[in-house]
Motif scaffolding. Structure first.
Motif, mmCIF file in Angstrom:
data_model
loop_
_atom_site.group_PDB
_atom_site.id
_atom_site.type_symbol
_atom_site.label_atom_id
_atom_site.label_comp_id
_atom_site.label_asym_id
_atom_site.label_seq_id
_atom_site.Cartn_x
_atom_site.Cartn_y
_atom_site.Cartn_z
ATOM 1 N N ILE A 7 3.415 -10.236 3.995
ATOM 2 C CA ILE A 7 3.234 -8.957 3.298
ATOM 3 C C ILE A 7 3.477 -7.802 4.277
ATOM 4 C CG2 ILE A 7 1.585 -7.534 2.030
ATOM 5 C CD1 ILE A 7 -0.043 -10.226 1.673
ATOM 6 N N ASN A 8 4.290 -6.857 3.854
ATOM 7 C CA ASN A 8 4.476 -5.621 4.631
ATOM 8 C C ASN A 8 3.901 -4.463 3.833
ATOM 9 O OD1 ASN A 8 5.818 -6.837 6.773
ATOM 10 N ND2 ASN A 8 7.810 -6.630 5.772
ATOM 11 N N ILE A 9 3.041 -3.692 4.465
ATOM 12 C CA ILE A 9 2.424 -2.536 3.818
ATOM 13 C C ILE A 9 2.781 -1.311 4.646
ATOM 14 C CG2 ILE A 9 0.227 -1.467 3.165
ATOM 15 C CD1 ILE A 9 -0.869 -4.384 2.987
ATOM 16 N N MET A 10 3.560 -0.402 4.060
ATOM 17 C CA MET A 10 4.051 0.749 4.807
ATOM 18 C C MET A 10 3.603 2.054 4.153
ATOM 19 S SD MET A 10 5.680 -0.536 7.326
ATOM 20 C CE MET A 10 6.772 0.730 8.016
ATOM 21 N N PRO A 11 3.442 3.123 4.954
ATOM 22 C CA PRO A 11 3.139 4.423 4.363
ATOM 23 C C PRO A 11 4.304 4.853 3.461
ATOM 24 C CG PRO A 11 3.488 4.605 6.759
ATOM 25 C CD PRO A 11 3.594 3.165 6.419
ATOM 26 N N LEU A 12 3.976 5.554 2.381
ATOM 27 C CA LEU A 12 5.044 6.027 1.490
ATOM 28 C C LEU A 12 6.000 6.924 2.282
ATOM 29 C CD1 LEU A 12 2.990 6.864 -1.726
ATOM 30 C CD2 LEU A 12 4.466 4.873 -1.303
ATOM 31 N N LYS A 13 7.281 6.837 1.957
ATOM 32 C CA LYS A 13 8.309 7.562 2.732
ATOM 33 C C LYS A 13 8.066 9.072 2.722
ATOM 34 C CE LYS A 13 12.110 4.532 3.624
ATOM 35 N NZ LYS A 13 12.081 3.278 2.835
ATOM 36 N N GLU A 14 7.506 9.563 1.580
ATOM 37 C CA GLU A 14 7.342 11.016 1.456
ATOM 38 C C GLU A 14 6.227 11.523 2.377
ATOM 39 O OE1 GLU A 14 6.807 8.815 -0.957
ATOM 40 O OE2 GLU A 14 8.798 8.831 -1.871
ATOM 41 N N LEU A 15 5.330 10.628 2.794
ATOM 42 C CA LEU A 15 4.164 11.077 3.558
ATOM 43 C C LEU A 15 4.487 11.199 5.046
ATOM 44 C CD1 LEU A 15 1.259 8.994 1.977
ATOM 45 C CD2 LEU A 15 1.949 11.332 1.489
ATOM 46 N N GLU A 77 5.344 -4.909 0.098
ATOM 47 C CA GLU A 77 6.414 -5.883 -0.157
ATOM 48 C C GLU A 77 5.822 -7.269 0.066
ATOM 49 O OE1 GLU A 77 9.663 -5.947 2.694
ATOM 50 O OE2 GLU A 77 9.923 -3.833 2.268
ATOM 51 N N VAL A 78 6.066 -8.186 -0.878
ATOM 52 C CA VAL A 78 5.514 -9.548 -0.738
ATOM 53 C C VAL A 78 6.670 -10.535 -0.656
ATOM 54 C CG1 VAL A 78 4.210 -11.346 -1.931
ATOM 55 C CG2 VAL A 78 3.414 -8.978 -2.001
ATOM 56 N N VAL B 38 -6.079 -15.474 6.285
ATOM 57 C CA VAL B 38 -5.429 -14.156 6.353
ATOM 58 C C VAL B 38 -5.328 -13.738 7.824
ATOM 59 C CG1 VAL B 38 -5.598 -11.719 5.708
ATOM 60 C CG2 VAL B 38 -6.378 -13.489 4.108
ATOM 61 N N ARG B 39 -4.154 -13.272 8.239
ATOM 62 C CA ARG B 39 -3.972 -12.710 9.579
ATOM 63 C C ARG B 39 -3.335 -11.333 9.414
ATOM 64 N NH1 ARG B 39 -0.409 -15.457 12.401
ATOM 65 N NH2 ARG B 39 -1.229 -14.786 14.428
ATOM 66 N N VAL B 40 -3.840 -10.376 10.192
ATOM 67 C CA VAL B 40 -3.416 -8.985 10.052
ATOM 68 C C VAL B 40 -2.771 -8.513 11.355
ATOM 69 C CG1 VAL B 40 -4.215 -6.623 9.599
ATOM 70 C CG2 VAL B 40 -5.301 -8.544 8.426
ATOM 71 N N GLY B 41 -1.581 -7.921 11.203
ATOM 72 C CA GLY B 41 -0.898 -7.368 12.376
ATOM 73 C C GLY B 41 -0.205 -6.078 11.995
ATOM 74 N N LYS B 42 0.798 -5.712 12.798
ATOM 75 C CA LYS B 42 1.518 -4.444 12.561
ATOM 76 C C LYS B 42 2.957 -4.728 12.137
ATOM 77 C CE LYS B 42 0.012 -3.323 16.678
ATOM 78 N NZ LYS B 42 -0.201 -2.769 18.004
ATOM 79 N N HIS B 43 3.439 -3.841 11.234
ATOM 80 C CA HIS B 43 4.857 -3.901 10.876
ATOM 81 C C HIS B 43 5.455 -2.540 11.206
ATOM 82 C CE1 HIS B 43 8.476 -5.160 8.792
ATOM 83 N NE2 HIS B 43 8.486 -4.006 8.170
ATOM 84 N N MET B 44 6.531 -2.537 11.930
ATOM 85 C CA MET B 44 7.163 -1.253 12.270
ATOM 86 C C MET B 44 8.633 -1.289 11.878
ATOM 87 S SD MET B 44 5.656 -0.270 15.989
ATOM 88 C CE MET B 44 3.947 -0.564 16.362
ATOM 89 N N THR B 45 9.128 -0.148 11.444
ATOM 90 C CA THR B 45 10.567 -0.008 11.236
ATOM 91 C C THR B 45 11.025 1.182 12.078
ATOM 92 O OG1 THR B 45 10.241 1.479 9.355
ATOM 93 C CG2 THR B 45 10.437 -0.870 8.852
ATOM 94 N N LEU B 46 12.221 1.117 12.568
ATOM 95 C CA LEU B 46 12.772 2.229 13.362
ATOM 96 C C LEU B 46 14.298 2.197 13.310
ATOM 97 C CD1 LEU B 46 13.796 0.785 16.283
ATOM 98 C CD2 LEU B 46 11.345 0.800 16.679
#
Lengths: 83, 83
Positions: A7-15, A77-78, B38-46
């Protein structure tokens, strides 16, 4: 059946993404100026027991909506794979 | 060339993941008992500017090693796609 959810959880693009901005400027301070537009969110993995992939996806989506993601500020996103 | 990097940074498997444990029990309290581990980490896009994919990957790996991941406690995965 056993499934693994990514699962990817990202801040909304507008924020505004202050964390992303902070990481971006730190990378520039390290000389990595080729990197831009850093955004930081959460990545979670979990195991889910379900009769099929569709049910696993529904369960994980439900978990995201109820707890894992703050839908006011985040999108999720799942991705389900067999264990 | 312009590339987009998707980075997952997760706690090492051997380490205790208190955040993951907390999320796991909260999901069970919500009745989602089919979910485990459940395992929690970071997801980054750049975005990264590089002459080719290999250079983009090298730059992002360098960024992970220098700043984004704490290699004592975390592992990272980099996935590069063309923008």
């Amino acid at each position: 059946m056993h499934f693994v959810a990514h699962i990817n959880i990202m801040p909304l693009k507008e924020l505004l993404d202050p964390q992303g901005k902070a990481v971006n400027s730190s990378l520039h301070n390290l000389g990595l100026t080729q990197i831009q537009n850093v955004r930081v969110g959460k990545h979670m993995t979990l195991n889910v027991e379900a009769k099929d992939k569709a049910e696993a996806e529904a369960l994980v989506t439900d978990a995201c909506k109820k707890l894992l993601a703050n839908l006011v500020m985040e999108s999720f996103e799942v991705n389900i794979t067999e264990a």
